[in-house]
Design an enzyme around this catalytic site. Structure first.
Site, short mmCIF file in Angstrom:
data_model
loop_
_atom_site.label_atom_id
_atom_site.label_comp_id
_atom_site.label_asym_id
_atom_site.label_seq_id
_atom_site.Cartn_x
_atom_site.Cartn_y
_atom_site.Cartn_z
N LYS A 1 6.86 -5.39 7.33
CA LYS A 1 7.02 -4.24 6.42
C LYS A 1 5.75 -3.40 6.35
CE LYS A 1 4.49 -6.24 3.12
NZ LYS A 1 3.27 -5.73 2.46
N THR B 1 5.75 -1.49 -0.81
CA THR B 1 4.66 -1.14 0.10
C THR B 1 4.79 0.27 0.63
OG1 THR B 1 4.64 -3.48 0.74
CG2 THR B 1 3.31 -2.00 2.05
#
Length: 342
Positions: free
Chosen positions: A190, A247
């Site tokens: 990610k 994120t």
């Protein structure tokens, strides 16, 4: 051996977890490699570089002595960047006993070997249990008791539950998962997508672009994870979509922040230097580039991000390439996998 915990790494996440555990009344040794920094933290009771303004409880024992941090600790939290894990394992040789449990909180894949952190640790300590503690968890918010959820992943379910019990608080909810590979891959990959999210923001693109990048990004992550042997459903959870969301969108995200700077015209070296902390996605982009070739998995977003970072591809041209790819059925990946259907 009691519930004494050694946290190895004095960055933001290691410090935040030390604070969290100390507030539960658990004895914590926080190992900080640099003696001057350790001395400053002991005096100021604050991690000025990474968590300014957050007080470290007096009963967190800050030490630059690795052996003292490890000795007698039932659990050892690895809170150093991915590229530093192997060197730390070498330093720990001869200091570890077999019933100590490793809990890793870094998120990455070693470039030279393409190994996950659990695989690196297993090389050195094959008798020790290993848990990945991963999810949408910014240290800045955990240190301030903001409600947070995370997953403890271990192939041994009882060990995952043990870590769940130790780390759980009214503001820090811990789930368990036995798909260690999937949780590790989700946490690492990610960061690459988050770099892309930042680049898109730096280019001036909006919410539509971000949503597309995140949705197709998690598809790529799950595609590779399943090919490597992970449970595809893990990527719908905290260490997959959950971590991806935070994120790609948060002001606290180093990966997103570095991407914004690149989108605005900085080169990779300048962007990373300006962040002042490790940007895990930069190295992971190289690892993913090799993994997609090794497992013959199509990952166009990750491939274009790699080329922007390392082959001087113009970010605007990368977007055009992605948008003008051959036409696809959105659910193609589901049709190819009988084991999966979100």
């Amino acid at each position: 051996m009691n519930n004494k915990i050694g946290i190895l790494g004095g960055g933001s996440w290691g410090t935040a977890l030390a604070i969290l555990l100390a507030k539960k009344g658990i004895e914590v040794n926080l190992w900080v490699r640099n003696k001057d920094k350790a001395d400053l933290m002991k005096t100021a009771r604050e991690n000025v570089d990474y968590l300014a303004g957050v007080i470290i409880p007096e009963d967190v024992n800050i030490t630059e002595n690795l052996e003292k941090a490890v000795e007698g600790s039932e659990i050892l939290v690895l809170a150093v960047p991915t590229h530093a894990v192997r060197n730390l394992c070498t330093e720990l040789n001869g200091k570890i006993v077999s019933n100590q449990i490793f809990v890793n909180v870094a998120k990455g894949i070693e470039i030279s070997s393409l190994k996950r952190i659990s695989e690196i640790v297993e090389e050195y300590f094959p008798e020790n249990e290993f848990v990945a503690l991963s999810g949408p968890t910014h240290a800045e918010e955990v240190s301030k008791d903001m409600p947070t959820t995370i997953v403890a992943a271990c192939e041994n379910e009882s060990i995952a539950e043990k870590i769940q019990d130790i780390f759980m608080t009214p503001k820090f909810r811990v789930y368990t998962n036995t798909d260690l590979m999937g949780v590790e891959l989700g946490g690492a990959l990610k960061n690459v997508i988050a770099l892309g999210a930042g680049i898109a923001d730096g280019l001036g693109y909006g919410d539509n672009s971000l949503a597309a990048l995140m949705n197709r990004g998690i598809t790529e992550i799950a595609r590779l994870g399943e090919k490597m042997g992970a449970n595809r459903m893990t990527f719908t959870g905290l260490s997959g979509i959950g971590d991806l969301i935070v994120t790609c969108t948060s002001k606290h995200s180093r990966n997103r922040s570095a991407g914004v700077k690149i989108g605005k015209g900085m080169n990779l070296e300048e962007a990373v230097e300006s962040i002042g902390m490790v940007v895990e996605g930069v190295k992971t982009a190289k690892s993913v580039h090799e993994l997609m070739k090794k497992y013959e998995v199509e990952m166009p977003i990750c491939e274009n991000i790699y080329e922007v970072l390392y082959e001087n591809l113009d970010p605007k041209h990368a977007v055009i390439r992605l948008m003008m790819r051959d036409k696809k059925d959105e659910l193609e990946h589901m049709k190819e996998s009988e084991s999966f259907g979100w």
